[in-house]
Design a protein around this motif. Structure first.
Motif, PDB file in Angstrom:
ATOM      1  N   TYR A 136       0.830  -1.208   0.000  1.00 46.64           N
ATOM      2  CA  TYR A 136       0.000   0.000   0.000  1.00 46.64           C
ATOM      3  C   TYR A 136       0.863   1.255   0.000  1.00 46.64           C
ATOM      4  O   TYR A 136       0.575   2.228  -0.706  1.00 46.64           O
ATOM      5  N   TRP A 137       1.922   1.233   0.813  1.00 36.26           N
ATOM      6  CA  TRP A 137       2.828   2.375   0.875  1.00 36.26           C
ATOM      7  C   TRP A 137       3.411   2.676  -0.493  1.00 36.26           C
ATOM      8  O   TRP A 137       3.461   3.817  -0.941  1.00 36.26           O
ATOM      9  N   ARG A 138       3.853   1.637  -1.188  1.00 36.45           N
ATOM     10  CA  ARG A 138       4.507   1.810  -2.474  1.00 36.45           C
ATOM     11  C   ARG A 138       3.586   2.466  -3.493  1.00 36.45           C
ATOM     12  O   ARG A 138       3.966   3.363  -4.227  1.00 36.45           O
ATOM     13  N   ARG A 139       2.348   2.015  -3.534  1.00 31.75           N
ATOM     14  CA  ARG A 139       1.405   2.589  -4.486  1.00 31.75           C
ATOM     15  C   ARG A 139       1.058   4.024  -4.115  1.00 31.75           C
ATOM     16  O   ARG A 139       1.022   4.916  -4.972  1.00 31.75           O
ATOM     17  N   GLY A 140       0.809   4.253  -2.835  1.00 28.83           N
ATOM     18  CA  GLY A 140       0.477   5.608  -2.407  1.00 28.83           C
ATOM     19  C   GLY A 140       1.635   6.571  -2.569  1.00 28.83           C
ATOM     20  O   GLY A 140       1.460   7.710  -3.010  1.00 28.83           O
ATOM     21  N   ALA A 141       2.840   6.126  -2.217  1.00 30.18           N
ATOM     22  CA  ALA A 141       4.012   6.995  -2.321  1.00 30.18           C
ATOM     23  C   ALA A 141       4.351   7.300  -3.775  1.00 30.18           C
ATOM     24  O   ALA A 141       4.792   8.407  -4.102  1.00 30.18           O
ATOM     25  N   LEU A 142       4.144   6.325  -4.664  1.00 30.29           N
ATOM     26  CA  LEU A 142       4.377   6.569  -6.087  1.00 30.29           C
ATOM     27  C   LEU A 142       3.448   7.669  -6.594  1.00 30.29           C
ATOM     28  O   LEU A 142       3.875   8.606  -7.288  1.00 30.29           O
ATOM     29  N   LEU A 143       2.181   7.582  -6.229  1.00 26.51           N
ATOM     30  CA  LEU A 143       1.218   8.600  -6.662  1.00 26.51           C
ATOM     31  C   LEU A 143       1.502   9.940  -6.000  1.00 26.51           C
ATOM     32  O   LEU A 143       1.306  11.000  -6.610  1.00 26.51           O
ATOM     33  N   TYR A 144       1.987   9.918  -4.754  1.00 28.13           N
ATOM     34  CA  TYR A 144       2.372  11.171  -4.096  1.00 28.13           C
ATOM     35  C   TYR A 144       3.494  11.849  -4.878  1.00 28.13           C
ATOM     36  O   TYR A 144       3.435  13.059  -5.154  1.00 28.13           O
ATOM     37  N   MET A 145       4.535  11.104  -5.225  1.00 30.79           N
ATOM     38  CA  MET A 145       5.662  11.681  -5.952  1.00 30.79           C
ATOM     39  C   MET A 145       5.242  12.186  -7.329  1.00 30.79           C
ATOM     40  O   MET A 145       5.699  13.226  -7.794  1.00 30.79           O
ATOM     41  N   TYR A 146       4.358  11.440  -7.977  1.00 29.14           N
ATOM     42  CA  TYR A 146       3.851  11.861  -9.279  1.00 29.14           C
ATOM     43  C   TYR A 146       3.068  13.162  -9.148  1.00 29.14           C
ATOM     44  O   TYR A 146       3.289  14.122  -9.896  1.00 29.14           O
ATOM     45  N   CYS A 147       2.173  13.219  -8.162  1.00 26.49           N
ATOM     46  CA  CYS A 147       1.374  14.433  -7.955  1.00 26.49           C
ATOM     47  C   CYS A 147       2.255  15.601  -7.512  1.00 26.49           C
ATOM     48  O   CYS A 147       1.996  16.754  -7.876  1.00 26.49           O
ATOM     49  N   HIS A 148       3.282  15.320  -6.739  1.00 19.45           N
ATOM     50  CA  HIS A 148       4.218  16.367  -6.316  1.00 19.45           C
ATOM     51  C   HIS A 148       4.888  16.992  -7.529  1.00 19.45           C
ATOM     52  O   HIS A 148       5.063  18.213  -7.613  1.00 19.45           O
ATOM     53  N   THR A 149       5.248  16.161  -8.490  1.00 21.02           N
ATOM     54  CA  THR A 149       5.868  16.656  -9.727  1.00 21.02           C
ATOM     55  C   THR A 149       4.849  17.430 -10.558  1.00 21.02           C
ATOM     56  O   THR A 149       5.139  18.515 -11.063  1.00 21.02           O
ATOM     57  N   LEU A 150       3.649  16.883 -10.692  1.00 16.11           N
ATOM     58  CA  LEU A 150       2.611  17.546 -11.484  1.00 16.11           C
ATOM     59  C   LEU A 150       2.203  18.878 -10.859  1.00 16.11           C
ATOM     60  O   LEU A 150       1.868  19.829 -11.582  1.00 16.11           O
ATOM     61  N   HIS A 151       2.247  18.946  -9.531  1.00 12.42           N
ATOM     62  CA  HIS A 151       1.859  20.168  -8.825  1.00 12.42           C
ATOM     63  C   HIS A 151       2.725  21.354  -9.242  1.00 12.42           C
ATOM     64  O   HIS A 151       2.295  22.509  -9.148  1.00 12.42           O
ATOM     65  N   GLN A 152       3.911  21.062  -9.725  1.00 13.41           N
ATOM     66  CA  GLN A 152       4.823  22.122 -10.164  1.00 13.41           C
ATOM     67  C   GLN A 152       4.656  22.449 -11.645  1.00 13.41           C
ATOM     68  O   GLN A 152       5.323  23.342 -12.156  1.00 13.41           O
ATOM     69  N   ARG A 153       3.766  21.739 -12.337  1.00 15.66           N
ATOM     70  CA  ARG A 153       3.512  21.972 -13.752  1.00 15.66           C
ATOM     71  C   ARG A 153       2.140  22.631 -13.899  1.00 15.66           C
ATOM     72  O   ARG A 153       1.141  21.982 -14.187  1.00 15.66           O
ATOM     73  N   LYS A 154       2.112  23.915 -13.637  1.00 14.25           N
ATOM     74  CA  LYS A 154       0.842  24.648 -13.577  1.00 14.25           C
ATOM     75  C   LYS A 154       0.059  24.561 -14.879  1.00 14.25           C
ATOM     76  O   LYS A 154      -1.167  24.436 -14.879  1.00 14.25           O
ATOM     77  N   GLN A 155       0.736  24.657 -15.997  1.00 14.93           N
ATOM     78  CA  GLN A 155       0.051  24.600 -17.284  1.00 14.93           C
ATOM     79  C   GLN A 155      -0.588  23.232 -17.510  1.00 14.93           C
ATOM     80  O   GLN A 155      -1.688  23.135 -18.054  1.00 14.93           O
ATOM     81  N   TRP A 156       0.103  22.188 -17.092  1.00 12.02           N
ATOM     82  CA  TRP A 156      -0.439  20.847 -17.251  1.00 12.02           C
ATOM     83  C   TRP A 156      -1.708  20.698 -16.424  1.00 12.02           C
ATOM     84  O   TRP A 156      -2.701  20.140 -16.888  1.00 12.02           O
ATOM     85  N   ILE A 157      -1.676  21.191 -15.189  1.00 15.77           N
ATOM     86  CA  ILE A 157      -2.833  21.056 -14.306  1.00 15.77           C
ATOM     87  C   ILE A 157      -4.033  21.820 -14.857  1.00 15.77           C
ATOM     88  O   ILE A 157      -5.175  21.368 -14.749  1.00 15.77           O
TER      89      ILE A 157
END
Length: 282
Positions: A136-157
């Motif tokens: 569970y940690w692995r799946r959640g942490a992977l999505l956290y890191m992905y969202c953390h990266t996307l959060h910095q891509r304002k145009q993409w969001i």
């Protein structure tokens, strides 16, 4: 421990195995391949060789639970290597959605196999609490890191708000399930604990530093969701299925702050970001 060995974000490629057989082991080996310069891949290769020996004529026998646990460890080791490659590449926009879905699917496979091959037992009994927590940690942490990266891509969001929110919701659900794998110790259930600090942690369901990190991840993801969900084009029907991010984030971060500023004060846990988020969520 398994959980702490895999605290860092980890990656994964598609696994085609549907059951634990010699073909499954061969499929894992071919699909991923093994590098001689990575300890985790070397370990996975060694365990696979051991597992395959169970299916050779005259090979050792093993109980199903042990077999599935070893197989799960192989997946965790391989995905550790693969996920880190994806993180190091900062989640390329063109291929990340597909790869992440494959990673999530592969990290779900041990649970699926346990359910199919041992239908009369609980998954956590077959795989063990720590391995299930780690999945569970692995799946959640992977999505956290992905969202953390996307959060910095304002145009993409701006163009993909609903996709972003869906990733957050899925990630929060995995991390919440990680926190729920072990039932918190109830101090009135005949449990005798002489260390009041330990008693406090266990009663709140905090069993390791990874559990604390999970709380912070959940709080951040809830903050991102609250920030963007009002701007989402989702229908009301879909919104009703969403988690109550504001409530979840507030509850989890309050618990995090109490732990870090109480029993863990002076142990290096920072609460500044958590408090800033709480001031917005509350």
């Amino acid at each position: 421990t398994v959980l702490h060995e895999h605290v860092k974000i980890k990656n994964l490629w598609p696994i085609t195995a549907l059951c634990v057989t010699q073909d499954s082991f061969f499929s894992v080996e071919v699909t991923y391949g093994f590098s001689t310069d990575d300890d985790y891949l070397q370990n996975a290769s060694a365990v696979l060789d051991t597992l395959k020996s169970y299916y050779r004529p005259g090979g050792e026998s093993s109980n199903l639970s042990k077999l599935l646990q070893d197989y799960t460890q192989v997946i965790l080791d391989i995905t550790f290597y693969e996920e880190n490659k994806l993180v190091d590449q900062e989640f390329p926009e063109d291929c990340s959605p597909y790869k992440i879905q494959q990673l999530l699917q592969d990290l779900t496979e041990p649970e699926v196999l346990a359910g199919r091959l041992a239908p009369g037992q609980e998954v956590q009994t077959v795989l063990g609490l720590e391995l299930l927590e780690c999945l569970y940690w692995r799946r959640g942490a992977l999505l956290y890191m992905y969202c953390h990266t996307l959060h910095q891509r304002k145009q993409w969001i701006k163009k993909n708000k609903d996709t972003f929110l869906k990733c957050i919701q899925e990630g929060v659900r995995y991390l919440m399930r990680m926190l729920q794998v072990r039932n918190s110790v109830k101090l009135n259930d005949g449990v005798v604990l002489h260390d009041t600090t330990t008693a406090s942690f266990l009663s709140e369901g905090i069993f390791s530093d990874t559990h604390l990190l999970t709380m912070m991840y959940i709080g951040e993801m809830c903050f991102w969701a609250v920030k963007y969900e009002d701007c989402s084009a989702d229908t009301m029907e879909h919104k009703e299925d969403r988690l109550q991010f504001r409530d979840i984030g507030t509850q989890i971060l309050n618990k995090y702050v109490l732990a870090c500023e109480g029993p863990l004060q002076g142990q290096g846990w920072n609460t500044e970001n958590a408090k800033e988020i709480l001031s917005i969520l509350q």
